[in-house]
Every structure is written in C-alpha cells, then in structure tokens.
Design a protein around this motif. Sequence first.
Motif, PDB file in Angstrom:
ATOM      1  N   THR A  51       0.835  -1.199   0.000  1.00  0.00           N
ATOM      2  CA  THR A  51       0.000   0.000   0.000  1.00  0.00           C
ATOM      3  C   THR A  51       0.871   1.251   0.000  1.00  0.00           C
ATOM      4  O   THR A  51       0.590   2.214  -0.720  1.00  0.00           O
ATOM      5  N   ALA A  52       1.933   1.238   0.811  1.00  0.00           N
ATOM      6  CA  ALA A  52       2.835   2.398   0.856  1.00  0.00           C
ATOM      7  C   ALA A  52       3.491   2.630  -0.501  1.00  0.00           C
ATOM      8  O   ALA A  52       3.625   3.776  -0.951  1.00  0.00           O
ATOM      9  N   GLU A  53       3.896   1.561  -1.180  1.00  0.00           N
ATOM     10  CA  GLU A  53       4.535   1.701  -2.485  1.00  0.00           C
ATOM     11  C   GLU A  53       3.573   2.254  -3.529  1.00  0.00           C
ATOM     12  O   GLU A  53       3.994   2.907  -4.490  1.00  0.00           O
ATOM     13  N   ALA A  54       2.288   1.974  -3.370  1.00  0.00           N
ATOM     14  CA  ALA A  54       1.293   2.424  -4.349  1.00  0.00           C
ATOM     15  C   ALA A  54       0.767   3.819  -4.037  1.00  0.00           C
ATOM     16  O   ALA A  54      -0.050   4.350  -4.778  1.00  0.00           O
ATOM     17  N   ARG A  87      -2.628   4.195  -6.237  1.00  0.00           N
ATOM     18  CA  ARG A  87      -2.556   3.799  -7.648  1.00  0.00           C
ATOM     19  C   ARG A  87      -3.143   2.424  -7.887  1.00  0.00           C
ATOM     20  O   ARG A  87      -3.544   2.105  -9.008  1.00  0.00           O
ATOM     21  N   ARG A  88      -3.204   1.571  -6.877  1.00  0.00           N
ATOM     22  CA  ARG A  88      -3.750   0.224  -7.069  1.00  0.00           C
ATOM     23  C   ARG A  88      -5.266   0.263  -7.222  1.00  0.00           C
ATOM     24  O   ARG A  88      -5.835  -0.426  -8.066  1.00  0.00           O
ATOM     25  N   GLY A 121      -7.094   3.223  -7.517  1.00  0.00           N
ATOM     26  CA  GLY A 121      -7.584   4.397  -8.229  1.00  0.00           C
ATOM     27  C   GLY A 121      -8.404   5.335  -7.363  1.00  0.00           C
ATOM     28  O   GLY A 121      -9.156   6.161  -7.869  1.00  0.00           O
ATOM     29  N   THR A 122      -8.262   5.232  -6.056  1.00  0.00           N
ATOM     30  CA  THR A 122      -9.031   6.072  -5.141  1.00  0.00           C
ATOM     31  C   THR A 122      -8.124   7.122  -4.505  1.00  0.00           C
ATOM     32  O   THR A 122      -6.911   6.924  -4.374  1.00  0.00           O
ATOM     33  N   GLY A 123      -8.734   8.218  -4.109  1.00  0.00           N
ATOM     34  CA  GLY A 123      -7.979   9.300  -3.496  1.00  0.00           C
ATOM     35  C   GLY A 123      -8.553   9.686  -2.148  1.00  0.00           C
ATOM     36  O   GLY A 123      -9.728   9.457  -1.868  1.00  0.00           O
ATOM     37  N   ILE A 124      -7.708  10.256  -1.309  1.00  0.00           N
ATOM     38  CA  ILE A 124      -8.106  10.753   0.005  1.00  0.00           C
ATOM     39  C   ILE A 124      -7.769  12.228   0.051  1.00  0.00           C
ATOM     40  O   ILE A 124      -6.618  12.618  -0.187  1.00  0.00           O
ATOM     41  N   THR A 125      -8.758  13.058   0.345  1.00  0.00           N
ATOM     42  CA  THR A 125      -8.540  14.496   0.454  1.00  0.00           C
ATOM     43  C   THR A 125      -8.849  14.941   1.871  1.00  0.00           C
ATOM     44  O   THR A 125      -9.977  14.744   2.343  1.00  0.00           O
ATOM     45  N   PRO A 126      -7.880  15.502   2.584  1.00  0.00           N
ATOM     46  CA  PRO A 126      -8.169  16.011   3.933  1.00  0.00           C
ATOM     47  C   PRO A 126      -9.330  16.997   3.895  1.00  0.00           C
ATOM     48  O   PRO A 126      -9.412  17.839   2.993  1.00  0.00           O
ATOM     49  N   SER A 127     -10.210  16.906   4.878  1.00  0.00           N
ATOM     50  CA  SER A 127     -11.458  17.664   4.815  1.00  0.00           C
ATOM     51  C   SER A 127     -11.302  19.145   5.100  1.00  0.00           C
ATOM     52  O   SER A 127     -11.989  19.971   4.507  1.00  0.00           O
ATOM     53  N   GLY A 128     -10.405  19.521   6.012  1.00  0.00           N
ATOM     54  CA  GLY A 128     -10.304  20.918   6.417  1.00  0.00           C
ATOM     55  C   GLY A 128      -9.075  21.600   5.855  1.00  0.00           C
ATOM     56  O   GLY A 128      -8.083  20.948   5.511  1.00  0.00           O
ATOM     57  N   ALA A 168       6.844   5.735  -1.314  1.00  0.00           N
ATOM     58  CA  ALA A 168       5.750   6.464  -1.932  1.00  0.00           C
ATOM     59  C   ALA A 168       6.318   7.485  -2.916  1.00  0.00           C
ATOM     60  O   ALA A 168       7.511   7.794  -2.910  1.00  0.00           O
ATOM     61  N   SER A 169       5.461   8.001  -3.763  1.00  0.00           N
ATOM     62  CA  SER A 169       5.890   8.958  -4.776  1.00  0.00           C
ATOM     63  C   SER A 169       5.076  10.238  -4.641  1.00  0.00           C
ATOM     64  O   SER A 169       4.135  10.327  -3.849  1.00  0.00           O
TER      65      SER A 169
END
Length: 313
Positions: A19-22, A36-37, A39-46, A119-120
């Motif tokens: 997971t860290a590599e992706a 990247r595995r 195709g989902t993203g996490i966006t901090p809310s605040g 990570a990249s």
Amino acid sequence: MTLYGLAAPAPARTETTRTAEATEFRLLGPVAVYDRRTGTGITPSGPKQRALLATLVVHAGEQLSVDRLVEELWGGRPPANAPSALHTHVARLRRLLPAPGHEWISTLPTGYLLSLGRASTDVARFTHLSGQGRAAAPQDPRHATRLLGQALALWQGAALQDSSHGPLCTAEADRLEEQRLTTLEALYEASLNCGRHTEIVGDLERLTTAHPLRERPYDLLMVALYRCGRQSEALGVYERARRRLVGALGVEPGPALRCRLEAILNHCPTLAPSRPRRPDLAAEAASLQARIDQLVREQADLMRRVQEQDAGR
C-alpha cells in the motif's frame, strides 16, 4: 543470514508495504493522497489538514519545528494552545493516511517529520518528465512535445490548491507555478519546431493575456504568427507587449523580444520552420524494444504480487 551456504529468502512484502509503495502524494491541484492500485484518493477535509499535509510533503525528510508549522497553519494569530492543536491535527492526519502500519509522520523532540519511503509524488513525476522533455527538444521536438504534454497533464489545478496560505506553501506554490509556465513555454517552442505554428496561435494568445508581463509567450506568438504569414499581426504583438510592460513596469521589452522584432522586419531566414528531421528508425526500434522489455518486467512484477496476495489469504 545464510543456511548451509545459501542466502535466506527475502521476507515477503506485506500488505502495508504494498500500500505504501502504491501511494502518491498529489500537490499539483487539490492536495490529496492517491492509491494507484485502487484508483481512489483521500482528500483532507479541512484547510488546516490540507495545509499540514502539503507542508510536510513539500519538506519530506526534513524535520519541521512546531514553531514553523504553527506559523504555517495560523500565521501571526495562533491559538493559545497552538502546540496541542497542532498535535491534534497531526494525529488526525495519521489516521487519514493509508497503510496504517506504516509510520508516515514521526514525532521528534522539537517537531515532526514526514518520510515518503517508497511512496511517490506528482511533483517528482512532473519534474522528471519536464526535464526529459526539455532535454529531448533540441534533437527530437516531437518526442519532446509528448513528454512535456504528459508532464503538464499531471496538473489538476493551481499547485497546493486551497493550501498555500502560509509562507512555506506559498513559496512552493510560486516555485511550481514558475516551473509549469517554463514547461508550457518549452512545449510551445517544441511545437513550433515541429511545424505546428497554426495549432498553437490561440493557446499563445491566451497565455499572453493570462501573463501579460511575461515576455517569452509574446516571443513565441510572434514567431507562430509570422510562420502563418501574418507578419503585421506579429508586429502588433510586439507593440502590445511594449505597451503593457511600459504601462505596468516602466520598462521597454528585453533584448530577446527586440531581436525578434528586428528579425521579423528583416524577414530573417532563421524564422522559417526548420526542416523535419529524418526519422531514425533504428533508434525508434530500440526505444520500442526498451518499452516492451519494461512492460515484460512490470507484468512479471504484477504476477508476483498477485501470487503473494493469493498466498497470504
């Protein structure tokens, strides 16, 4: 360690490691963390969470003191319990990041440090592609346009969008925007060297409008118009640039733009489109074989990961 003279097998890569590599940290637009595995993203809310993540990623591998982070998040008006509030934001960010078993953010005696590990970042990819494109431009402008186009396609909005209010992120956003514009100018120059002057006139017009005090887009637009047989319009671009520069800064156009004006007035032969380079079929074949070899390696790596995942079930 070895056993009977044989090297011990490497430990299997864990799900946390995979997971860290992706993971890719994205700053070229809204600040986010992308897997990247899946195709989902996490966006901090605040906004404070986004600013904290952006600051830590920009300075990955570098200890940031509590004082610098407090200034970044709250400026000159921090809350009375700023260190505790910062600690709370860090804790929330840790819970948000993927690969829970991976220690992304370390707490140090006087601050915090984010370690990318394997990570990249999209910034690193952009910088790499842009550098490759600019290096390829003199010998292979068509290939350069592909690389530079791929670099610019990574941008999803303004750098560090909604996160560049503190001094650290503001400075990084300004630096990245300058790199974006330089890459864009390199793309248009390579396009001119491919004979695509007609295609880019509209884009260059918009660029001179968006950045009226930047001389390079005027220079490229003058060449594009001249090659389209629109000499009077090319001369008009110079006058437009001059009025804007004198009106806003009180300065005349620089030597490069003045030399371009003289070249157009004198119909300098160097303004003519360069003759297309004969294709190097041997080089193209070698490049294609290298891509095939890379795909084979990636396929083998993917199959190995699938087998490891199946074995761990």
